[in-house]
Write a protein that holds these residues in place. Structure first.
Motif, mmCIF file in Angstrom:
data_model
loop_
_atom_site.group_PDB
_atom_site.id
_atom_site.type_symbol
_atom_site.label_atom_id
_atom_site.label_comp_id
_atom_site.label_asym_id
_atom_site.label_seq_id
_atom_site.Cartn_x
_atom_site.Cartn_y
_atom_site.Cartn_z
ATOM 1 N N CYS A 169 29.016 47.645 8.972
ATOM 2 C CA CYS A 169 27.808 47.124 9.640
ATOM 3 C C CYS A 169 26.601 47.313 8.738
ATOM 4 O O CYS A 169 26.184 48.443 8.465
ATOM 5 C CB CYS A 169 27.603 47.843 10.972
ATOM 6 S SG CYS A 169 26.131 47.284 11.855
ATOM 7 N N LYS A 170 26.020 46.210 8.275
ATOM 8 C CA LYS A 170 24.900 46.279 7.331
ATOM 9 C C LYS A 170 23.600 46.711 8.010
ATOM 10 O O LYS A 170 22.622 47.043 7.352
ATOM 11 C CB LYS A 170 24.707 44.922 6.646
ATOM 12 C CG LYS A 170 25.912 44.451 5.849
ATOM 13 C CD LYS A 170 25.598 43.173 5.102
ATOM 14 C CE LYS A 170 26.806 42.595 4.387
ATOM 15 N NZ LYS A 170 27.532 43.566 3.587
ATOM 16 N N GLU A 171 23.581 46.686 9.330
ATOM 17 C CA GLU A 171 22.368 47.043 10.060
ATOM 18 C C GLU A 171 22.425 48.465 10.627
ATOM 19 O O GLU A 171 21.500 48.896 11.314
ATOM 20 C CB GLU A 171 22.146 46.053 11.229
ATOM 21 C CG GLU A 171 21.780 44.652 10.800
ATOM 22 C CD GLU A 171 23.002 43.877 10.292
ATOM 23 O OE1 GLU A 171 24.128 44.171 10.764
ATOM 24 O OE2 GLU A 171 22.815 43.003 9.422
ATOM 25 N N SER A 215 35.274 42.748 19.499
ATOM 26 C CA SER A 215 35.278 41.315 19.807
ATOM 27 C C SER A 215 33.847 40.865 20.096
ATOM 28 O O SER A 215 32.927 41.687 20.249
ATOM 29 C CB SER A 215 36.191 41.031 21.002
ATOM 30 O OG SER A 215 35.740 41.758 22.145
ATOM 31 N N PHE A 216 33.652 39.528 20.163
ATOM 32 C CA PHE A 216 32.359 38.966 20.546
ATOM 33 C C PHE A 216 32.327 38.732 22.046
ATOM 34 O O PHE A 216 33.342 38.356 22.659
ATOM 35 C CB PHE A 216 32.120 37.619 19.848
ATOM 36 C CG PHE A 216 31.729 37.748 18.399
ATOM 37 C CD1 PHE A 216 30.677 38.554 18.010
ATOM 38 C CD2 PHE A 216 32.398 37.013 17.420
ATOM 39 C CE1 PHE A 216 30.304 38.647 16.679
ATOM 40 C CE2 PHE A 216 32.035 37.097 16.097
ATOM 41 C CZ PHE A 216 30.987 37.919 15.713
ATOM 42 N N VAL A 217 31.137 38.953 22.635
ATOM 43 C CA VAL A 217 30.915 38.565 24.026
ATOM 44 C C VAL A 217 29.540 37.896 24.125
ATOM 45 O O VAL A 217 28.667 38.122 23.279
ATOM 46 C CB VAL A 217 30.962 39.783 24.983
ATOM 47 C CG1 VAL A 217 32.352 40.389 25.019
ATOM 48 C CG2 VAL A 217 29.923 40.824 24.606
ATOM 49 N N GLN A 218 29.390 37.059 25.122
ATOM 50 C CA GLN A 218 28.093 36.474 25.440
ATOM 51 C C GLN A 218 27.561 37.210 26.666
ATOM 52 O O GLN A 218 28.180 37.199 27.727
ATOM 53 C CB GLN A 218 28.242 34.972 25.746
ATOM 54 C CG GLN A 218 28.647 34.116 24.553
ATOM 55 C CD GLN A 218 27.466 33.856 23.622
ATOM 56 O OE1 GLN A 218 26.307 33.945 24.029
ATOM 57 N NE2 GLN A 218 27.775 33.525 22.371
ATOM 58 N N ASP A 245 23.181 41.925 14.880
ATOM 59 C CA ASP A 245 22.782 40.535 14.647
ATOM 60 C C ASP A 245 23.786 39.534 15.223
ATOM 61 O O ASP A 245 23.568 38.320 15.183
ATOM 62 C CB ASP A 245 22.582 40.275 13.153
ATOM 63 C CG ASP A 245 23.826 40.539 12.318
ATOM 64 O OD1 ASP A 245 24.906 40.777 12.907
ATOM 65 O OD2 ASP A 245 23.720 40.531 11.080
ATOM 66 N N GLY A 246 24.929 40.017 15.736
ATOM 67 C CA GLY A 246 25.915 39.137 16.341
ATOM 68 C C GLY A 246 26.735 38.340 15.362
ATOM 69 O O GLY A 246 27.472 37.425 15.755
ATOM 70 N N LEU A 247 26.657 38.686 14.056
ATOM 71 C CA LEU A 247 27.418 37.945 13.052
ATOM 72 C C LEU A 247 28.817 38.517 12.857
ATOM 73 O O LEU A 247 29.704 37.838 12.350
ATOM 74 C CB LEU A 247 26.658 37.931 11.724
ATOM 75 C CG LEU A 247 25.277 37.248 11.767
ATOM 76 C CD1 LEU A 247 24.614 37.323 10.392
ATOM 77 C CD2 LEU A 247 25.413 35.803 12.228
ATOM 78 N N GLY A 248 28.994 39.754 13.191
ATOM 79 C CA GLY A 248 30.342 40.324 13.231
ATOM 80 C C GLY A 248 30.940 40.747 11.911
ATOM 81 O O GLY A 248 32.153 40.602 11.722
ATOM 82 N N ASN A 249 30.160 41.346 11.001
ATOM 83 C CA ASN A 249 30.751 41.897 9.777
ATOM 84 C C ASN A 249 31.754 43.013 10.094
ATOM 85 O O ASN A 249 32.644 43.309 9.303
ATOM 86 C CB ASN A 249 29.654 42.463 8.866
ATOM 87 C CG ASN A 249 28.834 41.385 8.203
ATOM 88 O OD1 ASN A 249 29.323 40.274 7.972
ATOM 89 N ND2 ASN A 249 27.580 41.684 7.901
ATOM 90 N N ARG A 304 22.924 36.250 24.635
ATOM 91 C CA ARG A 304 23.271 35.962 23.242
ATOM 92 C C ARG A 304 24.608 36.576 22.893
ATOM 93 O O ARG A 304 25.180 37.372 23.659
ATOM 94 C CB ARG A 304 22.192 36.465 22.285
ATOM 95 C CG ARG A 304 22.093 37.991 22.140
ATOM 96 C CD ARG A 304 20.979 38.347 21.173
ATOM 97 N NE ARG A 304 20.876 39.785 20.920
ATOM 98 C CZ ARG A 304 21.480 40.417 19.919
ATOM 99 N NH1 ARG A 304 22.287 39.747 19.090
ATOM 100 N NH2 ARG A 304 21.317 41.715 19.742
ATOM 101 N N GLN A 305 25.088 36.234 21.694
ATOM 102 C CA GLN A 305 26.364 36.776 21.210
ATOM 103 C C GLN A 305 26.143 38.183 20.663
ATOM 104 O O GLN A 305 25.223 38.424 19.877
ATOM 105 C CB GLN A 305 26.933 35.863 20.118
ATOM 106 C CG GLN A 305 28.260 36.368 19.543
ATOM 107 C CD GLN A 305 28.919 35.354 18.645
ATOM 108 O OE1 GLN A 305 29.559 34.425 19.117
ATOM 109 N NE2 GLN A 305 28.749 35.518 17.348
ATOM 110 N N ILE A 306 26.997 39.086 21.077
ATOM 111 C CA ILE A 306 26.885 40.474 20.636
ATOM 112 C C ILE A 306 28.291 41.073 20.636
ATOM 113 O O ILE A 306 29.204 40.540 21.283
ATOM 114 C CB ILE A 306 25.933 41.267 21.560
ATOM 115 C CG1 ILE A 306 25.512 42.595 20.923
ATOM 116 C CG2 ILE A 306 26.537 41.488 22.937
ATOM 117 C CD1 ILE A 306 24.360 43.278 21.633
ATOM 118 N N ILE A 307 28.484 42.164 19.917
ATOM 119 C CA ILE A 307 29.835 42.733 19.822
ATOM 120 C C ILE A 307 30.159 43.576 21.052
ATOM 121 O O ILE A 307 29.275 44.108 21.723
ATOM 122 C CB ILE A 307 30.021 43.585 18.549
ATOM 123 C CG1 ILE A 307 29.130 44.831 18.594
ATOM 124 C CG2 ILE A 307 29.783 42.776 17.295
ATOM 125 C CD1 ILE A 307 29.523 45.904 17.601
#
Length: 236
Positions: free
Chosen positions: A23-25, A59-62, A44-48, A3-6
């Protein structure tokens, strides 16, 4: 699962903490001065956090990562927001001014009234006359003035049989060594007992006695006792 994660580039990160705030989490924290993803299942992988980073270190990575656990995040945030017991304030000032509260010990019911064992007046170092007759051939007690309040048996243990002088090296604007030197030079002092409190500033009264005795050239035995704030005696 994939999945997508930072991903946080530690080389670019300057440890400002803006990503952690965004980060809201609460998945990101600062560890050893660098941002770090604390728990993958909190992300959550949304990237706030991405736009908050001024260094473009996120950055995002899969990749393989545990599934986002929304319920675990809710429990974690609830624990963070729960009121915590008030922490004991850390005292950073002069140890002699640190507040403390002790439980007084009751005197024995049959002890009766303890008489004063003071043999002379005045007792303040600044007020005593260097050639007062009571100094001739005496055993001299030089005490920091708080000691008599901290140690319950002060009269019997220290004042009895001695000429008593008191002072406070922190509050009195005077060098005791000069006055004590006059007293020592003018009289045949047999011994000196110094009683001080355990706080560092009280060491000034010991220093003054040592300098006065050294300057006099006389060989006078000096004993130093230290009183703790809860009334215990420590002999040096």
């Amino acid at each position: 699962m994939i999945r997508q994660i930072i991903h946080i580039d530690k080389e670019k990160c300057n440890g400002c903490g803006l990503c952690a705030n965004a980060c809201k989490e609460a998945a990101i924290g600062i560890v050893n001065g660098k941002a770090e993803l604390l728990r993958e299942d909190f992300c959550d992988g949304l990237g706030n956090c991405l736009p908050a980073c001024p260094m473009n270190a996120i950055s995002f990575v899969q990749r393989e990562a545990p599934e986002f656990d929304e319920e675990a995040v809710k429990r974690h945030l609830a624990e963070k927001e729960a009121p915590k017991p008030a922490e004991k304030p850390v005292f950073t000032g002069c140890p002699g001014m640190r507040a403390a509260q002790m439980k007084p010990k009751a005197a024995p019911a049959d002890a009766g009234e303890i008489p004063s064992m003071l043999s002379q007046w005045p007792v303040q170092i600044k007020l005593a006359g260097a050639r007062a007759p009571y100094f001739k051939g005496c055993d001299l007690l030089i005490a920091a003035d708080c000691t008599a309040y901290a140690y319950g048996d002060f009269h019997r243990k220290y004042i009895s049989g001695r000429v008593t002088l008191i002072g406070c090296p922190k509050l009195d604007d005077v060098d005791y060594a000069e006055k004590l030197g006059e007293i020592i030079r003018a009289n045949d002092i047999k011994s000196i007992t110094v009683v001080r409190m355990e706080v560092p500033c009280c060491g000034g009264i010991v220093s003054a006695v040592e300098r006065a005795v050294s300057a006099s050239g006389k060989n006078i035995p000096v004993r130093v006792d230290i009183i703790t704030t809860d009334g215990q005696v420590i002999s040096e």
